[in-house]
Design a protein around this motif. Structure first.
Motif, PDB file in Angstrom:
ATOM      1  N   THR A 421     -58.665  -3.927  -4.772  1.00  0.00           N
ATOM      2  CA  THR A 421     -58.708  -2.728  -5.609  1.00  0.00           C
ATOM      3  C   THR A 421     -58.343  -1.487  -4.794  1.00  0.00           C
ATOM      4  N   ASP A 422     -57.887  -0.471  -5.518  1.00  0.00           N
ATOM      5  CA  ASP A 422     -57.488   0.814  -4.922  1.00  0.00           C
ATOM      6  C   ASP A 422     -57.566   1.847  -6.043  1.00  0.00           C
ATOM      7  N   ILE A 423     -58.468   2.801  -5.932  1.00  0.00           N
ATOM      8  CA  ILE A 423     -58.669   3.765  -7.012  1.00  0.00           C
ATOM      9  C   ILE A 423     -59.005   5.132  -6.416  1.00  0.00           C
ATOM     10  N   THR A 424     -58.458   6.180  -7.014  1.00  0.00           N
ATOM     11  CA  THR A 424     -58.757   7.544  -6.585  1.00  0.00           C
ATOM     12  C   THR A 424     -59.218   8.365  -7.781  1.00  0.00           C
ATOM     13  N   ARG A 425     -60.313   9.094  -7.573  1.00  0.00           N
ATOM     14  CA  ARG A 425     -60.782  10.041  -8.580  1.00  0.00           C
ATOM     15  C   ARG A 425     -61.076  11.378  -7.900  1.00  0.00           C
ATOM     16  N   THR A 426     -60.754  12.449  -8.590  1.00  0.00           N
ATOM     17  CA  THR A 426     -61.005  13.804  -8.118  1.00  0.00           C
ATOM     18  C   THR A 426     -61.951  14.477  -9.104  1.00  0.00           C
ATOM     19  N   ARG A 526     -55.726  13.924  -6.527  1.00  0.00           N
ATOM     20  CA  ARG A 526     -54.982  12.684  -6.690  1.00  0.00           C
ATOM     21  C   ARG A 526     -55.697  11.839  -7.724  1.00  0.00           C
ATOM     22  N   ILE A 527     -54.941  11.199  -8.576  1.00  0.00           N
ATOM     23  CA  ILE A 527     -55.473  10.247  -9.554  1.00  0.00           C
ATOM     24  C   ILE A 527     -54.719   8.940  -9.343  1.00  0.00           C
ATOM     25  N   GLU A 528     -55.446   7.873  -9.095  1.00  0.00           N
ATOM     26  CA  GLU A 528     -54.804   6.600  -8.765  1.00  0.00           C
ATOM     27  C   GLU A 528     -55.444   5.466  -9.539  1.00  0.00           C
ATOM     28  N   ASP A 529     -54.602   4.669 -10.186  1.00  0.00           N
ATOM     29  CA  ASP A 529     -55.040   3.501 -10.943  1.00  0.00           C
ATOM     30  C   ASP A 529     -54.171   2.310 -10.607  1.00  0.00           C
ATOM     31  N   VAL A 530     -54.756   1.117 -10.646  1.00  0.00           N
ATOM     32  CA  VAL A 530     -53.995  -0.123 -10.499  1.00  0.00           C
ATOM     33  C   VAL A 530     -53.621  -0.629 -11.882  1.00  0.00           C
ATOM     34  N   VAL A 531     -52.386  -1.089 -12.006  1.00  0.00           N
ATOM     35  CA  VAL A 531     -51.880  -1.606 -13.279  1.00  0.00           C
ATOM     36  C   VAL A 531     -51.216  -2.957 -13.027  1.00  0.00           C
ATOM     37  N   VAL A 532     -51.032  -3.711 -14.104  1.00  0.00           N
ATOM     38  CA  VAL A 532     -50.265  -4.956 -14.057  1.00  0.00           C
ATOM     39  C   VAL A 532     -49.073  -4.810 -14.987  1.00  0.00           C
ATOM     40  N   THR A 533     -47.894  -5.132 -14.471  1.00  0.00           N
ATOM     41  CA  THR A 533     -46.671  -5.071 -15.271  1.00  0.00           C
ATOM     42  C   THR A 533     -46.593  -6.292 -16.176  1.00  0.00           C
ATOM     43  N   TYR A 534     -46.221  -6.072 -17.434  1.00  0.00           N
ATOM     44  CA  TYR A 534     -46.063  -7.231 -18.328  1.00  0.00           C
ATOM     45  C   TYR A 534     -44.998  -6.946 -19.371  1.00  0.00           C
ATOM     46  N   GLY A 535     -44.499  -8.005 -19.987  1.00  0.00           N
ATOM     47  CA  GLY A 535     -43.428  -7.922 -20.968  1.00  0.00           C
ATOM     48  C   GLY A 535     -42.343  -8.918 -20.629  1.00  0.00           C
ATOM     49  N   ASN A 536     -41.183  -8.771 -21.268  1.00  0.00           N
ATOM     50  CA  ASN A 536     -40.052  -9.654 -21.001  1.00  0.00           C
ATOM     51  C   ASN A 536     -38.838  -8.817 -20.598  1.00  0.00           C
ATOM     52  N   ASN A 537     -37.907  -8.625 -21.525  1.00  0.00           N
ATOM     53  CA  ASN A 537     -36.759  -7.780 -21.200  1.00  0.00           C
ATOM     54  C   ASN A 537     -37.158  -6.312 -21.086  1.00  0.00           C
ATOM     55  N   TYR A 538     -38.187  -5.941 -21.842  1.00  0.00           N
ATOM     56  CA  TYR A 538     -38.756  -4.604 -21.734  1.00  0.00           C
ATOM     57  C   TYR A 538     -40.191  -4.734 -21.237  1.00  0.00           C
ATOM     58  N   LEU A 539     -40.561  -3.875 -20.293  1.00  0.00           N
ATOM     59  CA  LEU A 539     -41.850  -3.985 -19.626  1.00  0.00           C
ATOM     60  C   LEU A 539     -42.691  -2.734 -19.862  1.00  0.00           C
ATOM     61  N   THR A 540     -43.978  -2.883 -19.688  1.00  0.00           N
ATOM     62  CA  THR A 540     -44.894  -1.754 -19.667  1.00  0.00           C
ATOM     63  C   THR A 540     -46.079  -2.127 -18.778  1.00  0.00           C
ATOM     64  N   PHE A 541     -47.139  -1.326 -18.803  1.00  0.00           N
ATOM     65  CA  PHE A 541     -48.225  -1.497 -17.849  1.00  0.00           C
ATOM     66  C   PHE A 541     -49.572  -1.611 -18.549  1.00  0.00           C
ATOM     67  N   ASP A 542     -50.420  -2.451 -17.986  1.00  0.00           N
ATOM     68  CA  ASP A 542     -51.807  -2.566 -18.419  1.00  0.00           C
ATOM     69  C   ASP A 542     -52.682  -2.026 -17.296  1.00  0.00           C
ATOM     70  N   THR A 543     -53.401  -0.932 -17.549  1.00  0.00           N
ATOM     71  CA  THR A 543     -54.253  -0.325 -16.527  1.00  0.00           C
ATOM     72  C   THR A 543     -55.525  -1.143 -16.366  1.00  0.00           C
ATOM     73  N   VAL A 544     -55.785  -1.595 -15.126  1.00  0.00           N
ATOM     74  CA  VAL A 544     -56.955  -2.439 -14.881  1.00  0.00           C
ATOM     75  C   VAL A 544     -58.064  -1.698 -14.149  1.00  0.00           C
TER      76      VAL A 544
END
Length: 629
Positions: A421-426, A526-544
């Motif tokens: 994990t890696d997260i930043t909150r201000t 700084r604001i930092e979140d980890v995401v997972v890329t998903y989709g097929n020909n078009y992609l987007t992100f799921d914030t975990v």
């Protein structure tokens, strides 16, 4: 006094002019120069890395610190027979002045100036294990027109001087990681051997799904691997291999998925013999291959390169099991961060807490979570002007007391058997200024815009960079670091594949977004979140990452209706996933804190009528998200 005196034998005769924290380096410099003379080299370069070009290094690889006294994480030293100089970036100038004695000069200009002091025709020695291909190319470019040359010296001269060099750790295991990932080394090897039309490549030891503790914050162990279509060679310190590990690696057989074990220090000899075979073509990843291995691969027609080895690109893609368990890890990790923020909210007004006590607190809370294996990097706990230094971490000398009148930034992460994990909150506990609030909101807008975007697979990272910075650019603000990086799965917190690199991180890759803003000598955001890329020909992100942002710093009048909607959906997700975990751990007060800080934001008046393009965007989001937790 520090800069003016160059003769090492008299350096500590003027010790009254030196800081009490300075380290006497006279003896090691004298011995190093004695080692240099018979080799006929005019200078010797000492980088601050190890043979695997690691971001963090073990104590036994801290050659730069041993020679100079300087313990910062970034630097390079050059030693000649009469002078010694250290180069580091501006983050560490004050620290270097405090730690180095008068044998050393602190340099802020190019290394070329010192290298060009070498007489024409002179040779500059270096350890090829500590040079990347890029580093070697940079130095060669500097020297190519000056009749000075680099000379590869495989035996490290500092090691010969360092009499009490720390020993290597012996911990190495596979059982726990295989339990949570369900992935055996055979599965990874088989995929590479069947899917990749190559004869040979140099992947890192992650190929075997093994973990060690040789490197701080990263569960790595020293090793090299040689993978061919019919052989797998693992070069490792043999005394750390138990019988159970040998069974796990199928070390007793000779088939294509059986691992042949050799000593760590035999890698050069073995590779040289292998490369000499006719018809061999070698595939290496240039990003993490040291020059010692690269220079063995001759002639050039035997070499095939890519930025990353196939093992790194394969490891970057998380399968369904890995994605599920990394989400579980982020749920538990969010509990620790919420415990920190709630505790600080109550404790800071009393004036009793500092940057260091906050860092210790979040590390302790993480250690109490299931499957915790320690921090994933040194916690950045920074208040007021310290937070304006993007990579600051507190020390006893720089530690500041936390107050309700200043902004506070905490960038932290954990290693768990099921994820990294890696997260930043201000946050601000008092009354932020209008400028602080707007800057924070615009940083948040950049985070949201990247997170909610849908993009064609294969687009270059510059597009993501623009999304993260656009809201800041609109008012003449920016930040001086990258917008994100890949994240491992109980591996390194900084992994190669990312949507911000020239090569797009593929579907299933975990990465982080971290836009920011830093006002010198005042505050940092700084604001930092980890995401997972998903989709097929078009992609987007799921914030975990699952920790709410500071409501006090959000000016909703600057947000679009789509951004508010994304924020509310994200807060709903935090409630849905984090509530049960807080209940199961009996953390009732933390649950109430979470609910209070994830109340939905009211939509602005302009949100009543969404445009047709916005509706299309939302439909695409829903179609992509329906299978994502």
């Amino acid at each position: 006094a520090q800069v003016g005196l160059q003769v090492s034998c008299v350096c500590f005769s003027v010790s009254q002019y030196l800081p009490s924290t300075a380290v006497n380096t006279t003896l090691q410099l004298k011995e190093l120069r004695e080692r240099m003379r018979p080799l006929n080299i005019s200078a010797y370069i000492i980088p601050g890395t190890d043979a695997h070009l690691s971001e963090y290094i073990a104590p036994r690889d801290a050659r730069l610190a041993f020679m100079t006294g300087f313990t910062g994480s970034s630097g390079t030293a050059v030693v000649t027979q009469t002078k010694a100089a250290l180069w580091t970036d501006s983050r560490y100038w004050v620290q270097a002045e405090r730690q180095m004695d008068c044998n050393w000069e602190l340099q802020t200009d190019s290394k070329a100036d010192r290298l060009l002091e070498v007489p024409p025709g002179g040779q500059i020695g270096f350890d090829p294990f500590l040079f990347s291909l890029e580093t070697h190319g940079d130095y060669s470019l500097i020297l190519e027109s000056s009749n000075r040359t680099l000379r590869s010296i495989p035996v490290n001269l500092v090691d010969q001087v360092w009499k009490d060099r720390p020993s290597i750790a012996l911990v190495l295991d596979d059982g726990d990681t295989e339990k949570v990932t369900g992935r055996h080394s055979q599965l990874v090897c088989e995929s590479l051997l069947t899917d990749r039309p190559v004869r040979f490549c140099f992947p890192p030891s992650g190929l075997f799904n093994l973990r060690g503790n040789d490197i701080p914050y990263n569960p790595f162990f020293y090793s090299y691997t040689l993978l061919t279509l019919d052989e797998i060679w693992l070069f490792v310190h043999m005394d750390r291999l138990t019988e159970e590990l040998k069974v796990y690696l199928n070390a007793s057989c000779t088939g294509p998925l059986c691992v042949r074990l050799r000593g760590y220090d035999s890698v050069l000899e073995h590779v040289k013999q292998y490369v000499s075979r006719p018809g061999v073509k070698v595939w290496i990843g240039t990003e993490y291959t040291n020059y010692a291995l690269y220079e063995l691969i001759t002639p050039q027609d035997k070499l095939m390169t890519s930025t990353y080895s196939p093992v790194l690109t394969t490891k970057a893609v998380k399968d369904e099991t890995e994605q599920r368990i990394l989400r579980d890890a982020h749920v538990r990790d969010a509990v620790a961060v919420i415990q920190l923020l709630m505790w600080l909210e109550k404790s800071v007004p009393s004036g009793a807490e500092t940057e260091l006590s906050a860092a210790d607190y979040v590390n302790k809370r993480r250690s109490e979570q299931k499957d915790s294996r320690g921090p994933s990097f040194e916690t950045i706990s920074a208040s007021g002007p310290n937070a304006a230094l993007a990579h600051y971490s507190p020390t006893n000398e720089t530690n500041r007391r936390l107050t309700v009148d200043e902004m506070y930034l905490v960038d932290s992460g954990g290693q768990y058997l099921d994820g990294t994990t890696d997260i930043t909150r201000t946050v601000h506990w008092g009354k932020p200024t209008a400028m602080q609030k707007e800057a924070y909101t615009r940083v948040l807008m950049g985070n949201i815009e990247i997170s909610r975007t849908i993009f064609p697979s294969g687009k270059r990272g510059v597009n993501m960079e623009m999304l993260g910075r656009r809201a800041l650019w609109e008012v003449g603000l920016d930040y001086g670091h990258g917008t994100g990086h890949g994240v491992g799965n109980y591996f390194g917190v900084h992994e190669c594949m990312s949507c911000f690199s020239s090569r797009r991180g593929p579907e299933g890759a975990a990465q982080c977004f971290k836009p920011g803003y830093y006002k010198e000598n005042d505050f940092g955001i700084r604001i930092e979140d980890v995401v997972v890329t998903y989709g097929n020909n078009y992609l987007t992100f799921d914030t975990v990452s699952l920790v709410p942002y500071d409501r006090k710093l959000i000016d909703t009048s600057l947000l679009s209706s789509e951004q508010i909607q994304w924020l509310n959906q994200y807060y709903g997700k935090i409630r849905r996933l984090l509530g049960p975990e807080l209940d199961s751990q009996g953390l009732r007060e933390e649950r109430e804190w979470m609910l209070k800080h994830t109340e939905p934001f009211a939509q602005s008046g302009s949100s009543a009528a969404a445009s047709s393009s916005s509706l299309t965007f939302l439909l695409l989001i829903l179609s992509l998200f329906h299978n994502v937790v």
